[in-house]
Design an enzyme around this catalytic site. Structure first.
Site, PDB file in Angstrom:
ATOM      1  N   GLU A 162      47.307  37.869  31.813  1.00 24.88           N
ATOM      2  CA  GLU A 162      46.549  37.433  30.632  1.00 24.88           C
ATOM      3  C   GLU A 162      45.163  37.048  31.115  1.00 24.88           C
ATOM      4  OE1 GLU A 162      46.884  37.451  27.534  1.00 24.88           O
ATOM      5  OE2 GLU A 162      48.933  38.200  27.588  1.00 24.88           O
TER       6      GLU A 162
ATOM      7  N   ASN B  58      43.087  25.298  31.174  1.00 19.59           N
ATOM      8  CA  ASN B  58      42.649  25.003  29.791  1.00 19.59           C
ATOM      9  C   ASN B  58      43.787  24.575  28.865  1.00 19.59           C
ATOM     10  OD1 ASN B  58      43.648  27.616  29.728  1.00 19.59           O
ATOM     11  ND2 ASN B  58      42.108  28.360  28.281  1.00 19.59           N
TER      12      ASN B  58
ATOM     13  N   CYS C  75      40.890  31.152  25.843  1.00 18.89           N
ATOM     14  CA  CYS C  75      40.715  32.611  25.977  1.00 18.89           C
ATOM     15  C   CYS C  75      40.550  33.255  24.614  1.00 18.89           C
ATOM     16  CB  CYS C  75      41.840  33.262  26.770  1.00 18.89           C
ATOM     17  SG  CYS C  75      43.311  32.325  26.920  1.00 18.89           S
TER      18      CYS C  75
ATOM     19  N   GLU D 282      53.022  37.575  25.929  1.00 21.23           N
ATOM     20  CA  GLU D 282      53.753  36.325  26.135  1.00 21.23           C
ATOM     21  C   GLU D 282      54.241  35.833  24.776  1.00 21.23           C
ATOM     22  OE1 GLU D 282      52.706  34.074  29.729  1.00 21.23           O
ATOM     23  OE2 GLU D 282      50.706  34.246  28.897  1.00 21.23           O
TER      24      GLU D 282
ATOM     25  N   SER E 139      41.121  34.260  35.067  1.00 20.95           N
ATOM     26  CA  SER E 139      39.932  35.098  34.925  1.00 20.95           C
ATOM     27  C   SER E 139      40.245  36.577  35.202  1.00 20.95           C
ATOM     28  CB  SER E 139      38.866  34.623  35.905  1.00 20.95           C
ATOM     29  OG  SER E 139      39.329  34.801  37.229  1.00 20.95           O
TER      30      SER E 139
ATOM     31  N   GLY F  19      42.585  38.198  38.057  1.00 21.18           N
ATOM     32  CA  GLY F  19      43.648  39.045  37.501  1.00 21.18           C
ATOM     33  C   GLY F  19      43.646  40.431  38.138  1.00 21.18           C
TER      34      GLY F  19
HETATM   35  P1  ADP Z   1      39.430  30.123  36.062  1.00 20.22           P
HETATM   36  O1  ADP Z   1      38.112  30.762  36.239  1.00 20.22           O
HETATM   37  O2  ADP Z   1      39.898  29.981  34.680  1.00 20.22           O
HETATM   38  O3  ADP Z   1      39.650  28.903  36.894  1.00 20.22           O
HETATM   39  P2  ADP Z   1      40.976  31.644  37.948  1.00 20.22           P
HETATM   40  O4  ADP Z   1      41.409  33.040  37.736  1.00 20.22           O
HETATM   41  O5  ADP Z   1      40.056  31.330  39.058  1.00 20.22           O
HETATM   42  O6  ADP Z   1      40.423  31.220  36.542  1.00 20.22           O
HETATM   43  O7  ADP Z   1      42.238  30.692  38.115  1.00 20.22           O
HETATM   44  C1  ADP Z   1      43.424  30.812  37.387  1.00 20.22           C
HETATM   45  C2  ADP Z   1      44.599  30.515  38.317  1.00 20.22           C
HETATM   46  O8  ADP Z   1      44.598  31.495  39.344  1.00 20.22           O
HETATM   47  C3  ADP Z   1      44.501  29.165  39.037  1.00 20.22           C
HETATM   48  O9  ADP Z   1      45.791  28.618  39.173  1.00 20.22           O
HETATM   49  C4  ADP Z   1      43.934  29.541  40.373  1.00 20.22           C
HETATM   50  O10 ADP Z   1      44.272  28.623  41.395  1.00 20.22           O
HETATM   51  C5  ADP Z   1      44.598  30.873  40.611  1.00 20.22           C
HETATM   52  N1  ADP Z   1      43.890  31.737  41.575  1.00 20.22           N
HETATM   53  C6  ADP Z   1      42.565  31.798  41.835  1.00 20.22           C
HETATM   54  N2  ADP Z   1      42.312  32.704  42.798  1.00 20.22           N
HETATM   55  C7  ADP Z   1      43.508  33.251  43.147  1.00 20.22           C
HETATM   56  C8  ADP Z   1      43.915  34.260  44.077  1.00 20.22           C
HETATM   57  N3  ADP Z   1      43.038  34.888  44.858  1.00 20.22           N
HETATM   58  N4  ADP Z   1      45.219  34.563  44.134  1.00 20.22           N
HETATM   59  C9  ADP Z   1      46.134  33.956  43.340  1.00 20.22           C
HETATM   60  N5  ADP Z   1      45.808  32.989  42.463  1.00 20.22           N
HETATM   61  C10 ADP Z   1      44.514  32.635  42.365  1.00 20.22           C
END
Ligand code: ADP
Length: 498
Positions: A252, A154, A286, A466, A231, A235
């Site tokens: 975050e 975003n 967010c 941050e 998300s 997280g």
């Molecule tokens: P959104 O729903 O905003 O896309 P995510 O949490 O899925 O949020 O993604 C945020 C970041 O975390 C992205 O760079 C994504 O590739 C990464 N991500 C998603 N799943 C994992 C995971 N299991 N481990 C580490 N990073 C991840």
């Protein structure tokens, strides 16, 4: 249509494909047939190569004087300024936000560069008297080591800058894993970092899917810190994995931010704030306003004003200067927002305006959702409790100020908050009683500035902030240093008074 960009990983000063050779593509969310970029589908072995490079570079980077490290970051700010428009156009194309907002995304990176660079000449510690004669005591900040930066789509330029710039000034080396929806923005940004001349391995970029490249980073045993924005579900995984593998972690995550409008508020001002807070960046911040808590005396009037203004918002591609609300990032997220309309209706909320996928004319080529107001929402409904991350705002009626603050606080999250009132006593009460990392008085829930701490309480974060000088606390650890110049053994933690 433009020719797709070919993005690569940046490891140890070289632009590389994934070792396995697989590629993925990103698309323009306003024109989904348009491929913006192809990028490597990296796996654990690519991550491992980046970690080796970052570890090697760390040995000397941590010894480069902090003011000199900061000069590299300052140079990134200068180069970003030269490429601001080009980068903003790319953000708009790949992520969808209107150009004015995309320029703001880059500007945030520039502000962060100049602000963080200044810290290279501060990074203050403390000196303090010792309990003993002829003994000197002080604290110094130490870098942490290899930092994995996992970022969302975003703010595809601002968020990587928020993380990488203070991390580098503090003497860490970094590996950025950007979101799979915005690889081109990340690649252009890292090209700019590369042009600033950092030694090889100090800044690395590894593209790929979250559950592959992201997961491999988080699980890697030779990484010292993970800074994550995304998300709450991801997280939680990142936090748990870092706990298990003994990494520092800064999270975050989600928000369910509310704006309160009291009966004494300047309603026109509150309206400007609500429209910008709820529908700016298509509600995909967010800090977006997803609940509007309205005093019953002004509820009807304010709702009519909001409805009127919302009905006039112009949807479109980000690069169209007329556009006020851009597309949703991808099909999955569009469907998610859409499903919340069914959930809202099932629970008894009323869709006052919007509520559907927008596909008239040129909108049919993209992932557009109508700006939506949900009325008759009560605090326990899912649409009042869960993060929707789209152009949807829920109206909740209250009878007094105490109830407004109680409902505002009745959430698992605690990122941003806002109160519109002309009553100074209410304003200060709100500042004291709201459970959130950010509170605005007579301003919308969105609009953070880089020199103030950014982050949230409860399930939004894990206690870190941050931006601001607080970012230094994420990317450094404290060392206490004692210098005894007495020439004899002086014992602390012994009762010397007797
Ligand atoms: P959104 O729903 O905003 O896309 P995510 O949490 O899925 O949020 O993604 C945020 C970041 O975390 C992205 O760079 C994504 O590739 C990464 N991500 C998603 N799943 C994992 C995971 N299991 N481990 C580490 N990073 C991840």
């Amino acid at each position: 249509m433009k020719t797709p960009l070919t993005c690569r990983n940046y490891i140890n000063g070289q632009w590389l494909n994934a070792a396995g050779g697989s590629i993925l593509e990103s698309r323009n969310p306003a024109l989904v047939d348009e491929v913006v970029a192809t990028f490597p589908r990296s796996q654990a072995d690519d991550i491992d190569t980046a970690v080796t490079a970052a570890r090697q570079a760390y040995r000397s980077w941590r010894k480069v004087p902090a003011p000199a490290r900061a000069e590299y970051v300052f140079r990134v700010g200068e180069i970003l300024l030269q490429h601001k428009e080009e980068l903003a156009q790319l953000i708009s194309q790949e992520m969808g936000k209107p150009l004015t907002e995309a320029r703001g995304d880059v500007q945030e990176g520039i502000d962060c560069a100049f602000y963080s660079a200044g810290e290279g000449r501060r990074l203050f510690g403390q000196t303090t008297p010792s309990e003993m004669p002829n003994k000197f005591a002080m604290t110094v900040r130490m870098p942490i080591g290899i930092c994995a930066l996992i970022t969302p789509w975003n703010f595809p330029v601002a968020i990587p800058c928020w993380k990488a710039m203070p991390a580098l000034v503090c003497g860490n080396t970094v590996i950025l894993k950007p979101a799979e929806d915005t690889p081109a923005c990340a690649t252009k940004l890292i090209e700019i970092f590369a042009a600033a001349g950092f030694p090889d391995g100090v800044i690395n970029l590894v593209h790929g899917l979250g559950e592959e490249a992201g997961k491999a980073l988080v699980e890697h045993t030779n990484i010292d810190l993970v800074s994550f924005t995304g998300s709450s579900e991801t997280g939680a995984f990142v936090g748990a994995t870092c706990g298990r593998t003994h990494k520092r972690v800064c999270l975050e995550m989600g928000g369910k931010n509310a704006q309160v409008v009291m009966e004494d508020a300047d309603l026109e001002l509150a309206l400007d704030g609500a429209v910008w807070g709820a529908f700016g960046t298509t509600g995909q911040r967010c800090t977006a306003t997803s609940r509007l808590i309205l005093h019953r005396d002004i509820k009807e009037k304010f709702t009519a004003m909001l409805r009127e203004r919302t009905s006039k918002l112009r949807l479109g591609a980000g690069n169209n200067p007329e556009t006020e609300v851009g597309p949703i990032i991808n099909e999955k997220q569009l469907q998610r927002v859409s499903q919340y309309m069914d959930i809202a209706r099932e629970e008894g909320a009323k869709v006052l305006i919007g509520g559907g996928i927008a596909n008239a004319g040129s909108l049919k080529n993209g992932y557009f959702f109508e700006p939506t107001i949900l009325d008759n929402v009560t605090p326990n409904m899912r649409v009042a409790r869960e993060e929707i991350f789209g152009p949807v705002v829920a109206l909740i009626e209250v009878t007094d100020f105490e109830e407004a603050i109680a409902i505002l606080n009745d959430t698992n999250y605690g990122l941003s908050s806002s109160v519109y009132t002309r009553d100074i006593n209410r304003a200060f009460t709100a500042m004291r009683d709201i459970e959130a990392g950010i509170t605005y008085i007579n301003g919308p829930t969105i609009g953070a500035e880089v020199h103030l701490p950014f982050g949230g309480v409860k399930q939004t974060g894990n206690g870190h902030r941050e931006a601001g000088t607080t970012a230094l606390d994420v990317f450094t650890e404290w060392k206490s240093v004692y210098v005894d110049f007495s020439g004899s053994l002086q014992r602390a933690q012994i009762d010397n008074r007797g």
